[in-house]
Design a protein around this motif. Structure first.
Motif, PDB file in Angstrom:
ATOM      1  N   PRO A  62       0.837  -1.216   0.000  1.00  0.00           N
ATOM      2  CA  PRO A  62       0.000   0.000   0.000  1.00  0.00           C
ATOM      3  C   PRO A  62       0.867   1.260   0.000  1.00  0.00           C
ATOM      4  N   LEU A  63       0.357   2.288  -0.656  1.00  0.00           N
ATOM      5  CA  LEU A  63       1.072   3.561  -0.744  1.00  0.00           C
ATOM      6  C   LEU A  63       0.392   4.588   0.151  1.00  0.00           C
ATOM      7  N   GLU A  64       1.177   5.469   0.748  1.00  0.00           N
ATOM      8  CA  GLU A  64       0.664   6.463   1.677  1.00  0.00           C
ATOM      9  C   GLU A  64       1.097   7.868   1.271  1.00  0.00           C
ATOM     10  N   GLN A  65       0.312   8.858   1.681  1.00  0.00           N
ATOM     11  CA  GLN A  65       0.616  10.275   1.458  1.00  0.00           C
ATOM     12  C   GLN A  65       1.046  10.552   0.012  1.00  0.00           C
ATOM     13  N   LEU A  66       0.257  10.036  -0.916  1.00  0.00           N
ATOM     14  CA  LEU A  66       0.613  10.185  -2.331  1.00  0.00           C
ATOM     15  C   LEU A  66       0.649  11.650  -2.767  1.00  0.00           C
ATOM     16  N   GLY A  67      -0.278  12.429  -2.231  1.00  0.00           N
ATOM     17  CA  GLY A  67      -0.336  13.831  -2.650  1.00  0.00           C
ATOM     18  C   GLY A  67       0.960  14.564  -2.377  1.00  0.00           C
ATOM     19  N   LEU A  68       1.460  14.470  -1.141  1.00  0.00           N
ATOM     20  CA  LEU A  68       2.711  15.138  -0.779  1.00  0.00           C
ATOM     21  C   LEU A  68       3.890  14.545  -1.546  1.00  0.00           C
ATOM     22  N   GLY A  69       3.885  13.227  -1.718  1.00  0.00           N
ATOM     23  CA  GLY A  69       4.961  12.579  -2.470  1.00  0.00           C
ATOM     24  C   GLY A  69       5.035  13.074  -3.898  1.00  0.00           C
ATOM     25  N   MET A  70       3.879  13.249  -4.532  1.00  0.00           N
ATOM     26  CA  MET A  70       3.869  13.719  -5.922  1.00  0.00           C
ATOM     27  C   MET A  70       4.329  15.171  -6.013  1.00  0.00           C
ATOM     28  N   VAL A  71       3.948  15.982  -5.026  1.00  0.00           N
ATOM     29  CA  VAL A  71       4.390  17.386  -5.032  1.00  0.00           C
ATOM     30  C   VAL A  71       5.920  17.457  -4.948  1.00  0.00           C
ATOM     31  N   LEU A  72       6.490  16.660  -4.033  1.00  0.00           N
ATOM     32  CA  LEU A  72       7.953  16.642  -3.909  1.00  0.00           C
ATOM     33  C   LEU A  72       8.610  16.171  -5.201  1.00  0.00           C
ATOM     34  N   SER A  73       8.042  15.158  -5.840  1.00  0.00           N
ATOM     35  CA  SER A  73       8.599  14.654  -7.085  1.00  0.00           C
ATOM     36  C   SER A  73       8.555  15.713  -8.183  1.00  0.00           C
ATOM     37  N   LEU A  74       7.464  16.464  -8.225  1.00  0.00           N
ATOM     38  CA  LEU A  74       7.345  17.518  -9.243  1.00  0.00           C
ATOM     39  C   LEU A  74       8.349  18.647  -8.995  1.00  0.00           C
ATOM     40  N   VAL A  75       8.613  18.958  -7.735  1.00  0.00           N
ATOM     41  CA  VAL A  75       9.628  19.977  -7.414  1.00  0.00           C
ATOM     42  C   VAL A  75      10.993  19.520  -7.913  1.00  0.00           C
ATOM     43  N   ALA A  76      11.330  18.252  -7.646  1.00  0.00           N
ATOM     44  CA  ALA A  76      12.608  17.716  -8.114  1.00  0.00           C
ATOM     45  C   ALA A  76      12.674  17.700  -9.634  1.00  0.00           C
ATOM     46  N   THR A  77      11.554  17.387 -10.285  1.00  0.00           N
ATOM     47  CA  THR A  77      11.503  17.368 -11.751  1.00  0.00           C
ATOM     48  C   THR A  77      11.764  18.750 -12.323  1.00  0.00           C
ATOM     49  N   ALA A  78      11.146  19.775 -11.730  1.00  0.00           N
ATOM     50  CA  ALA A  78      11.354  21.143 -12.201  1.00  0.00           C
ATOM     51  C   ALA A  78      12.816  21.552 -12.033  1.00  0.00           C
ATOM     52  N   LEU A  79      13.435  21.147 -10.919  1.00  0.00           N
ATOM     53  CA  LEU A  79      14.852  21.459 -10.691  1.00  0.00           C
ATOM     54  C   LEU A  79      15.727  20.805 -11.752  1.00  0.00           C
ATOM     55  N   ASN A  80      15.487  19.526 -12.020  1.00  0.00           N
ATOM     56  CA  ASN A  80      16.268  18.824 -13.040  1.00  0.00           C
ATOM     57  C   ASN A  80      16.063  19.429 -14.418  1.00  0.00           C
ATOM     58  N   GLY A  81      14.821  19.782 -14.726  1.00  0.00           N
ATOM     59  CA  GLY A  81      14.534  20.358 -16.037  1.00  0.00           C
ATOM     60  C   GLY A  81      15.264  21.674 -16.261  1.00  0.00           C
ATOM     61  N   GLY A  82      15.281  22.520 -15.230  1.00  0.00           N
ATOM     62  CA  GLY A  82      15.982  23.798 -15.364  1.00  0.00           C
ATOM     63  C   GLY A  82      17.471  23.621 -15.539  1.00  0.00           C
ATOM     64  N   VAL A  83      18.079  22.724 -14.735  1.00  0.00           N
ATOM     65  CA  VAL A  83      19.516  22.487 -14.851  1.00  0.00           C
ATOM     66  C   VAL A  83      19.846  21.849 -16.203  1.00  0.00           C
TER      67      VAL A  83
END
Length: 319
Positions: free
Chosen positions: A114-135
């Motif tokens: 089972p997966l927990e706190q998916l909403g917060l996990g996805m937000v963190l993943s999107l932040v990391a994605t934006a950082l990688n995309g910019g670099v």
């Protein structure tokens, strides 16, 4: 002058490698935090790829440091090929990461969690994605401008990471909407396949560079346009050969002039041609060989031309 320019260019790449290292550290922390919160193997695979990003960024910095060294007695043509070792090692490490991700994902296929706190996990993943995309955008622009294979390979890896993260987020959204836990490891397996594809591409590019592949068609056409301007005066050129070593270009050609010319006049012409090619293609090392038009031996190596002329002698040139 050419050597100094190449060394200066190589030094200019290293701050971008440091930027890549900082971005890797940041994304690892963010993505691993997202995995701890959710327990998603998809997010774990994403964090593992960012760990590989850190290793490769460190290797890239090392390779660019070596490439920045000036030519010396044991390496008279410089150290720029060190960049190929960086991209080759990056490809190998990516393959290892893909294997690890696949093994973890297969285990979850038979034992979904089972997966927990998916909403917060996805937000963190999107932040990391934006950082990688910019670099990645910054590294891509710098790699093209400075003709650095290591920076371009690092940028491609980061872009792969961006698409990987996007796929993981989509998978988590589907898990949340459908409740199908099996989608999480399936997405992780898809990530592993994508990583393998990126790794094979980097390994192929590194192998091509280490085997002295020729310059691009665009660069070769630039050289031919320069030579065509001199050919209008009755001069001839052949045996044009090129190779590239990361940011450096190596070009050699034979210049055929009337045998009655003085050595000084022929030398001045060759110097002029070399300067013209180096101006059109920065970071080039150009070598010319002067030959008399009237001597049949001058044409014996014409088969080395990129586009052989009809009627050229098929015999090898022997000196």
């Amino acid at each position: 002058m050419v050597a100094a320019m190449n060394v200066s260019s190589a030094h200019a790449t290293r701050p971008y490698a440091l930027l890549s290292i900082a971005a890797a550290v940041g994304t690892i922390a963010i993505k691993f935090g997202a995995y701890v919160l959710t327990g998603s193997v998809g997010l774990l695979s994403d964090a593992a790829e960012s760990g590989i990003n850190l290793v490769t960024a460190l290797v890239t910095f090392w390779a660019l440091t070596v490439a920045a060294r000036a030519p010396d007695q044991t390496h008279p043509f410089g150290h720029s090929k060190a960049e190929y070792f960086s991209s080759g090692l990056e490809g190998a490490l990516i393959l290892l990461a893909a294997v690890g991700i696949a093994v973890t994902a297969v285990g979850r296929l038979f034992d979904p969690q089972p997966l927990e706190q998916l909403g917060l996990g996805m937000v963190l993943s999107l932040v990391a994605t934006a950082l990688n995309g910019g670099v990645a955008a910054v590294l891509t622009a710098a790699g093209k401008r400075l003709r650095s294979l290591a920076l371009q390979a690092d940028a491609q890896h980061l872009l792969t990471d961006v698409w990987t993260s996007a796929g993981v987020v989509v998978g988590l959204v589907l898990v949340q909407l459908t409740g199908w836990l099996i989608l999480d490891p399936l997405i992780a397996l898809a990530v592993a396949v994508n990583i393998v594809w990126a790794a094979l591409r980097l390994l192929r590019e590194s192998a091509d560079g280490l085997m002295d592949s020729a310059l691009s068609d665009e660069d070769t056409r630039s050289i031919e346009r320069i030579l065509a301007g001199y050919a209008e005066g009755g001069l001839q050129f052949h045996a044009l050969r090129t190779r590239q070593a990361a940011s450096r270009r190596f070009i050699s050609l034979h210049v055929l002039v009337p045998g009655a010319w003085t050595v000084q006049r022929g030398h001045d012409l060759c110097e002029e041609i070399e300067r013209a090619v180096e101006a059109a293609l920065p970071q080039s090392y150009v070598t010319t060989h002067l030959e008399p038009l009237e001597d049949p031996l001058s044409w014996a190596d014409a088969e080395l031309d990129r586009t052989p002329r009809s009627g050229d002698s098929p015999k090898e040139k022997r000196r």
